[in-house]
Motif scaffolding. Structure first.
Motif, PDB file in Angstrom:
ATOM      1  N   THR A  26      20.416  -4.201 -26.374  1.00  0.00           N
ATOM      2  CA  THR A  26      19.605  -3.758 -27.262  1.00  0.00           C
ATOM      3  C   THR A  26      19.503  -4.699 -28.471  1.00  0.00           C
ATOM      4  O   THR A  26      18.495  -5.375 -28.945  1.00  0.00           O
ATOM      5  N   LEU A  27      20.706  -4.885 -29.055  1.00  0.00           N
ATOM      6  CA  LEU A  27      20.841  -5.419 -30.186  1.00  0.00           C
ATOM      7  C   LEU A  27      20.826  -6.878 -29.901  1.00  0.00           C
ATOM      8  O   LEU A  27      20.044  -7.699 -30.807  1.00  0.00           O
ATOM      9  N   CYS A  28      21.088  -7.494 -28.666  1.00  0.00           N
ATOM     10  CA  CYS A  28      20.967  -8.847 -28.659  1.00  0.00           C
ATOM     11  C   CYS A  28      19.370  -9.269 -28.322  1.00  0.00           C
ATOM     12  O   CYS A  28      18.901 -10.215 -28.965  1.00  0.00           O
ATOM     13  N   LEU A  29      18.861  -8.336 -27.948  1.00  0.00           N
ATOM     14  CA  LEU A  29      17.405  -8.635 -27.489  1.00  0.00           C
ATOM     15  C   LEU A  29      16.622  -8.640 -28.888  1.00  0.00           C
ATOM     16  O   LEU A  29      15.854  -9.469 -29.094  1.00  0.00           O
ATOM     17  N   ALA A  30      17.016  -7.609 -29.741  1.00  0.00           N
ATOM     18  CA  ALA A  30      16.291  -7.649 -31.068  1.00  0.00           C
ATOM     19  C   ALA A  30      16.616  -8.815 -31.589  1.00  0.00           C
ATOM     20  O   ALA A  30      15.823  -9.597 -32.624  1.00  0.00           O
ATOM     21  N   LYS A  31      18.031  -9.278 -31.629  1.00  0.00           N
ATOM     22  CA  LYS A  31      18.451 -10.680 -32.538  1.00  0.00           C
ATOM     23  C   LYS A  31      17.535 -11.935 -31.844  1.00  0.00           C
ATOM     24  O   LYS A  31      17.230 -12.593 -32.708  1.00  0.00           O
ATOM     25  N   SER A  32      17.504 -12.073 -30.731  1.00  0.00           N
ATOM     26  CA  SER A  32      16.755 -13.047 -29.983  1.00  0.00           C
ATOM     27  C   SER A  32      15.338 -13.249 -30.355  1.00  0.00           C
ATOM     28  O   SER A  32      14.610 -14.162 -30.639  1.00  0.00           O
ATOM     29  N   LYS A  33      14.479 -11.808 -30.332  1.00  0.00           N
ATOM     30  CA  LYS A  33      13.213 -11.867 -30.546  1.00  0.00           C
ATOM     31  C   LYS A  33      12.958 -12.326 -31.860  1.00  0.00           C
ATOM     32  O   LYS A  33      12.003 -12.886 -32.478  1.00  0.00           O
ATOM     33  N   LEU A  34      14.063 -11.687 -32.877  1.00  0.00           N
ATOM     34  CA  LEU A  34      13.566 -11.962 -34.600  1.00  0.00           C
ATOM     35  C   LEU A  34      14.032 -13.543 -34.731  1.00  0.00           C
ATOM     36  O   LEU A  34      13.362 -14.274 -35.619  1.00  0.00           O
ATOM     37  N   MET A  35      14.995 -14.107 -34.304  1.00  0.00           N
ATOM     38  CA  MET A  35      15.518 -15.398 -34.433  1.00  0.00           C
ATOM     39  C   MET A  35      14.558 -16.498 -33.887  1.00  0.00           C
ATOM     40  O   MET A  35      14.583 -17.683 -34.299  1.00  0.00           O
TER      41      MET A  35
END
Length: 54
Positions: free
Chosen positions: A22-31
């Motif tokens: 979930t953290l990786c998904l959020a980071k990819s989406k924001l970046m």
């Protein structure tokens, strides 16, 4: 019918894996908004789409 239950350490491992994904998904989406390379942005978009499906 036998009901199988996860052991405590298995539940914790599963919880950690889900939190990490979930953290990786959020980071990819924001970046994606900060990336200027189109190829990298496309890879990140594909990663987000596949993570949502999973």
């Amino acid at each position: 019918m036998d009901i199988q239950k996860l052991a405590d350490h298995e539940s914790l491992d599963l919880h950690e894996a889900i939190n990490f994904k979930t953290l990786c998904l959020a980071k990819s989406k924001l970046m994606q908004g900060l990336v200027f390379d189109d190829d990298l942005r496309a890879l990140m978009k594909k990663d987000v789409e596949q993570s949502i499906q999973a």
